[in-house]
Design an enzyme around this catalytic site. Structure first.
Site, PDB file in Angstrom:
ATOM      1  CG  HIS A  39      -2.586   4.192  11.277  1.00 12.70           C
ATOM      2  ND1 HIS A  39      -2.653   3.984   9.946  1.00 12.70           N
ATOM      3  CD2 HIS A  39      -3.471   5.232  11.530  1.00 12.70           C
ATOM      4  CE1 HIS A  39      -3.254   4.874   9.256  1.00 12.70           C
ATOM      5  NE2 HIS A  39      -3.831   5.543  10.106  1.00 12.70           N
TER       6      HIS A  39
ATOM      7  CE1 TYR B 236       2.194  -1.451   4.902  1.00 10.97           C
ATOM      8  CE2 TYR B 236       3.769  -1.683   2.979  1.00 10.97           C
ATOM      9  CZ  TYR B 236       3.515  -1.215   4.399  1.00 10.97           C
ATOM     10  OH  TYR B 236       4.285  -0.037   5.055  1.00 10.97           O
TER      11      TYR B 236
ATOM     12  N   PRO C 288      11.544   1.033   0.229  1.00 11.00           N
ATOM     13  CG  PRO C 288       9.914   1.995  -1.184  1.00 11.00           C
ATOM     14  CD  PRO C 288      11.318   1.404  -0.810  1.00 11.00           C
TER      15      PRO C 288
ATOM     16  CE  LYS D 109      11.053  -1.022  10.638  1.00  6.41           C
ATOM     17  NZ  LYS D 109       9.806  -0.334  10.880  1.00  6.41           N
TER      18      LYS D 109
ATOM     19  CE1 TYR E 295       5.038  -1.323   7.748  1.00  6.80           C
ATOM     20  CE2 TYR E 295       4.053  -0.229   9.654  1.00  6.80           C
ATOM     21  CZ  TYR E 295       4.369  -0.461   8.209  1.00  6.80           C
ATOM     22  OH  TYR E 295       3.704   0.603   7.379  1.00  6.80           O
TER      23      TYR E 295
HETATM   24  C1  PHB Z   1       4.144   6.548   2.872  1.00  9.52           C
HETATM   25  O1  PHB Z   1       2.985   7.021   3.436  1.00  9.52           O
HETATM   26  O2  PHB Z   1       4.488   7.505   2.125  1.00  9.52           O
HETATM   27  C2  PHB Z   1       4.520   5.249   2.996  1.00  9.52           C
HETATM   28  C3  PHB Z   1       3.999   4.438   3.993  1.00  9.52           C
HETATM   29  C4  PHB Z   1       4.335   2.954   4.088  1.00  9.52           C
HETATM   30  C5  PHB Z   1       5.538   2.568   3.461  1.00  9.52           C
HETATM   31  C6  PHB Z   1       6.187   3.491   2.562  1.00  9.52           C
HETATM   32  C7  PHB Z   1       5.808   4.907   2.150  1.00  9.52           C
HETATM   33  O3  PHB Z   1       5.892   1.316   3.529  1.00  9.52           O
END
Ligand code: PHB
Length: 398
Positions: free
Chosen positions: A77, A204, A294, A298, A384
């Site tokens: 990505h 997000y 989460p 990280k 990130y």
């Molecule tokens: C996930 O795909 O489970 C996932 C992706 C990004 C995050 C947290 C969890 O920040």
């Protein structure tokens, strides 16, 4: 049953398995003890973890010879989306972070791959062996364990590594560790569902009803999360309510189509750092040493960075007789650990609706700054993707 080894590793997660594999490749003796069964680690839905690898993590795993599965079944990505007020804002990683980007592959799949690889190479993992005590950690360490049949045994090792996750049993036997911790007033209700992800990259979403995240494991497996209170009861969230809420929080920028749920779980956010990350001949790696909320994805990336750092220190000890790297292990790791804590804190507070109206006002001002500032987008992208933080471990592995 082995009774002696060079390095005893407690826990067969990403950090423990990567370290075990790297050491074994160098001919250093290693035994992994794991409280759970192989089947549980590989298939239990309770084991579902995040799915985002920084580019550096991907590179480390590939260079270590552990990348076959992720290369075949993972996805590159080049950015993520932030959704706010009915608009999608793309954060383009390569242009903001000098070519760095991310790789999407479930942590549980990576663990499955690493177990298979390590065992194929003759590695030893004692599954369903629970550690019941650690002794003589400053002189001649011993790991006491209980077998699945209930018998007790002892393994002597030159070094012991606690890689057994946030509720680490190993850590509980070590004196003098300080947990610096905080709580976040947030939790995520997470689902894994057989349906197309909301978009081709992660979204997000910041919404006044609360944050939502739209992630994926494959083109027909969606992984989505809703911000809820840590006291929330998942039973109050029947499937229809979850899908409706997810779509509300998307604010019209995309849609998720309901599909069969494979898993549903509540994860309260928390964070801590154990300092120091070592005691005598004992070392902590990954979640056993530090946990992040989460939002910044990280967790596994910090675990991989710790494992590489400890591998290099152990390598220098075994191959060159140098102890300095081991002595400095905590100091070496705390740099990327606190950067990871900071970024996770930053991104969590940027995106999660705050119950307190003043805090919520500040948050929206913060988000408006990020969405309109090239500098802040660059900050987000560099952290990130890991370019600024864990990235140096890739270069050091070469
Ligand atoms: C996930 O795909 O489970 C996932 C992706 C990004 C995050 C947290 C969890 O920040």
């Amino acid at each position: 049953m082995p009774t002696r080894t060079d390095v005893a590793i407690v826990g067969a997660g990403p950090a423990g398995l990567l370290l075990a594999h790297l050491l074994q490749r160098e001919g250093i003796g290693v035994v992994v003890l794991e409280a759970k069964s192989r089947e549980y680690l590989e298939t239990s839905p309770h084991r579902i973890r995040a799915g985002v690898m920084e580019w550096g993590t991907r590179e480390i795993l590939v260079q270590a010879g552990l990348g076959e599965g992720l290369l075949q079944n993972g996805y590159e990505h080049q950015g993520i989306y932030l959704a706010h007020a009915g608009e999608l804002h793309r954060i383009d990683f390569p242009s903001l972070a000098e070519g760095w980007r991310i790789w999407v592959y479930g942590q549980q799949y990576q663990v499955r791959d690493m177990i298979a690889r390590f065992l194929e190479e003759g590695g030893e993992i004692l599954f369903e062996h629970e550690v019941v005590g650690l002794a003589d950690l400053t002189t001649a360490p011993k790991v006491r364990y209980r077998t699945p049949e209930g018998q007790e045994g002892e393994l002597e090792a030159m070094f012991v590594v606690g890689a057994d996750g946030s509720h680490s049993r190993a850590r509980s036997f070590v004196p003098g560790l300080l947990l610096k911790q905080t709580t976040y007033p947030f939790a995520w209700l997470g689902i894994l569902a057989e349906t197309a992800p909301a978009a081709e990259e992660l979204i997000y979403a910041s919404h006044e009803r609360g944050f939502a995240l739209f992630s994926m494991r494959s083109p027909n497996l969606a992984r989505n999360y809703l911000q809820v209170s840590p006291e929330e009861n998942p039973d109050d969230w029947p499937e229809e309510r979850i899908w409706e809420e997810l779509n509300l929080r998307l604010g019209g920028v995309a849609r998720v189509e309901p599909g069969p749920l494979l898993e549903k779980s509540l994860t309260p956010h928390r964070a801590f750092v154990a300092e120091p990350m070592q005691y005598g001949r004992f070392f902590l790696v990954g979640d056993a040493a530090h946990v992040v909320p989460p939002t910044g994805a990280k967790g596994m990336n910090l675990a991989v960075a710790d494992a590489v750092a400890l591998f290099q220190a152990l390598w220098a000890f075994y191959k060159k007789g140098e102890e300095e790297g081991l002595r400095r292990y905590t100091q070496t790791c705390l740099d990327h650990v606190w950067q990871g804590e900071f970024f996770s804190y930053w991104m969590t507070h940027l995106l999660h609706a705050q119950p307190d109206p003043f805090q919520e006002g500040l948050r929206r001002a913060h988000l408006a700054q990020v969405l309109s500032s090239e500098a802040l987008k660059r900050f987000l992208a560099e952290n990130y993707t890991g370019r600024r933080t864990t990235g140096r471990w890739v270069r050091s592995l070469a």
